[in-house]
Motif scaffolding. Structure first.
Motif, PDB file in Angstrom:
ATOM      1  N   LEU A   6      30.304  30.111  41.692  1.00 44.51           N
ATOM      2  CA  LEU A   6      30.316  30.940  41.667  1.00 44.51           C
ATOM      3  C   LEU A   6      29.388  31.433  40.157  1.00 44.51           C
ATOM      4  CD1 LEU A   6      33.297  33.287  40.893  1.00 44.51           C
ATOM      5  CD2 LEU A   6      31.581  33.522  42.399  1.00 44.51           C
ATOM      6  N   SER A  33      28.518  42.425  41.245  1.00 40.95           N
ATOM      7  CA  SER A  33      29.716  42.342  41.705  1.00 40.95           C
ATOM      8  C   SER A  33      30.328  42.236  43.258  1.00 40.95           C
ATOM      9  CB  SER A  33      31.120  43.383  40.713  1.00 40.95           C
ATOM     10  OG  SER A  33      31.336  44.204  41.047  1.00 40.95           O
ATOM     11  N   ASN A  34      29.651  43.149  43.331  1.00 43.85           N
ATOM     12  CA  ASN A  34      29.821  43.391  44.926  1.00 43.85           C
ATOM     13  C   ASN A  34      29.221  42.259  45.627  1.00 43.85           C
ATOM     14  OD1 ASN A  34      31.331  45.387  45.307  1.00 43.85           O
ATOM     15  ND2 ASN A  34      30.031  47.002  44.860  1.00 43.85           N
ATOM     16  N   PRO A  37      31.783  36.430  45.520  1.00 44.28           N
ATOM     17  CA  PRO A  37      33.241  36.438  46.303  1.00 44.28           C
ATOM     18  C   PRO A  37      33.569  36.703  44.909  1.00 44.28           C
ATOM     19  CG  PRO A  37      31.742  34.258  46.504  1.00 44.28           C
ATOM     20  CD  PRO A  37      30.942  35.390  46.169  1.00 44.28           C
ATOM     21  N   GLN A  38      34.914  37.766  45.173  1.00 46.90           N
ATOM     22  CA  GLN A  38      36.556  37.622  44.094  1.00 46.90           C
ATOM     23  C   GLN A  38      36.507  36.778  43.144  1.00 46.90           C
ATOM     24  OE1 GLN A  38      38.229  41.442  43.846  1.00 46.90           O
ATOM     25  NE2 GLN A  38      39.887  40.161  43.099  1.00 46.90           N
ATOM     26  N   PRO A  39      36.266  36.504  41.514  1.00 54.30           N
ATOM     27  CA  PRO A  39      36.085  35.205  40.956  1.00 54.30           C
ATOM     28  C   PRO A  39      38.360  35.508  40.993  1.00 54.30           C
ATOM     29  CG  PRO A  39      34.899  37.044  40.125  1.00 54.30           C
ATOM     30  CD  PRO A  39      35.271  36.842  40.867  1.00 54.30           C
ATOM     31  N   ASN A  40      38.347  34.442  40.674  1.00 56.85           N
ATOM     32  CA  ASN A  40      40.398  34.117  40.875  1.00 56.85           C
ATOM     33  C   ASN A  40      40.326  34.310  39.080  1.00 56.85           C
ATOM     34  OD1 ASN A  40      40.354  33.048  43.246  1.00 56.85           O
ATOM     35  ND2 ASN A  40      39.653  30.744  42.802  1.00 56.85           N
ATOM     36  N   TYR A 123      33.987  44.848  37.496  1.00 57.12           N
ATOM     37  CA  TYR A 123      35.223  44.648  37.650  1.00 57.12           C
ATOM     38  C   TYR A 123      36.605  46.196  37.255  1.00 57.12           C
ATOM     39  CZ  TYR A 123      33.471  40.605  39.388  1.00 57.12           C
ATOM     40  OH  TYR A 123      32.883  39.272  39.948  1.00 57.12           O
ATOM     41  N   ASP A 125      39.064  47.211  38.256  1.00 57.74           N
ATOM     42  CA  ASP A 125      40.257  47.589  38.683  1.00 57.74           C
ATOM     43  C   ASP A 125      40.734  47.187  38.208  1.00 57.74           C
ATOM     44  OD1 ASP A 125      39.873  49.110  40.963  1.00 57.74           O
ATOM     45  OD2 ASP A 125      39.814  47.098  42.176  1.00 57.74           O
ATOM     46  N   ASN A 127      42.166  43.740  37.956  1.00 59.86           N
ATOM     47  CA  ASN A 127      43.017  43.049  38.595  1.00 59.86           C
ATOM     48  C   ASN A 127      42.767  41.039  38.466  1.00 59.86           C
ATOM     49  OD1 ASN A 127      40.624  43.040  40.344  1.00 59.86           O
ATOM     50  ND2 ASN A 127      41.589  43.758  42.011  1.00 59.86           N
ATOM     51  N   ILE A 128      41.904  40.810  37.354  1.00 61.97           N
ATOM     52  CA  ILE A 128      41.758  39.620  37.674  1.00 61.97           C
ATOM     53  C   ILE A 128      41.457  39.072  36.534  1.00 61.97           C
ATOM     54  CG2 ILE A 128      39.434  37.346  37.725  1.00 61.97           C
ATOM     55  CD1 ILE A 128      38.406  40.073  39.463  1.00 61.97           C
ATOM     56  N   GLN A 158      35.234  29.076  41.688  1.00 62.63           N
ATOM     57  CA  GLN A 158      35.320  30.114  41.448  1.00 62.63           C
ATOM     58  C   GLN A 158      36.132  30.756  40.553  1.00 62.63           C
ATOM     59  OE1 GLN A 158      36.384  30.892  45.567  1.00 62.63           O
ATOM     60  NE2 GLN A 158      36.562  33.968  45.263  1.00 62.63           N
TER      61      GLN A 158
END
Length: 259
Positions: A6, A33-34, A37-40, A123, A125, A127-128, A158
């Motif tokens: 990232l 963000s879209n 890749p979604q970060p860990n 983000y 949500d 959720n990260i 990530q």
């Protein structure tokens, strides 16, 4: 396991009202963000956590801190409930120790709006996991760059690195009654200089911005909102402008990406 690498991002978070006002910059963050890749996990250096020593948030559930006054009541109802990551925080402390940089854990620090205001758009949500890193008041721009360099390996795991500040930040010069006021020449000249120097890898000039940049003091009467830029500058080489705009005449809302 294979992870995506990232970027590191510098985000101008503007007024706390960014958290509730949809605008060009917040729309750009949502699109960004879209496309990633979604970060860990996410690691944030915010202009609003200045400390005596380098500190890393080790809290499992940091509180959402409304670190401002005089704004509409709706802003104080916002919560950004993303978890912390004590394990990642301890790993960061270890990585920094190997690089000769001393850092300490802080389990009590709440999240300031430099973290949650932009993350609500990146983000929403929540959720990260998010870990925040402080800015020691005695750190030079070069030391913040070295901090970013020390953590560059996280990008390959990530983990998204973010510096949250503002490319220009003179609150006394803002046109509060007109969010769409025409940008001031002194603000445009400073921002354009910074983009040109970053794009040409003239990093020594960027680090020496107080002496080199046009209208440096006028754009940053105090340093703290520019300091996160040096962290992200150290964490990536290839520079790109994701978004560039002004709010209230002279508040730069730029977003920069370092790959």
């Amino acid at each position: 396991m294979t992870y995506a690498t990232l970027p590191a991002l510098f985000i101008s978070h503007g007024s706390p009202m960014m958290a509730v006002d949809a605008g060009q910059a917040s729309d750009a963050m949502f699109r960004l963000s879209n496309n990633l890749p979604q970060p860990n996990a996410i690691v944030v250096v915010s202009a609003h956590w200045l400390s005596d020593t380098l500190e890393i948030s080790t809290a499992m559930r940091p509180e959402t801190w409304h670190d401002f006054s005089g704004f509409p009541p709706e802003l104080y109802q916002i919560r950004y409930p993303a978890a912390g990551s004590p394990a990642l925080a301890e790993r960061i402390i270890h990585i920094l120790d190997l690089a000769g940089i001393t850092a300490h854990g802080n389990a009590l620090r709440p999240r300031d709006h430099g973290v949650w205001a932009p993350l609500r758009h990146l983000y929403p949500d929540a959720n990260i996991p998010v870990v925040q890193i402080s800015i020691p008041t005695h750190y030079s721009p070069a030391q913040l760059r070295d901090l970013g360099r020390a953590l560059v390996s996280l990008r390959g795991q990530q983990i998204l690195l973010i510096g949250s500040g503002s490319i220009t930040h003179n609150l006394r010069a803002l046109s509060f009654r007109d969010p769409h006021a025409m940008p001031e020449d002194w603000a445009k000249n400073f921002k354009n200089w910074m983009i040109q120097k970053l794009g040409s890898h003239s990093y020594d000039d960027v680090l020496n911005w107080k002496n080199e940049a046009p209208y440096a003091k006028q754009n940053h009467p105090t340093d703290e909102h520019l300091l996160p830029l040096f962290f992200t500058m150290g964490a990536g080489e290839r520079f790109n402008v994701v978004h560039s705009s002004f709010s209230m005449g002279s508040l730069g809302m730029d977003i920069y990406r370092f790959d």
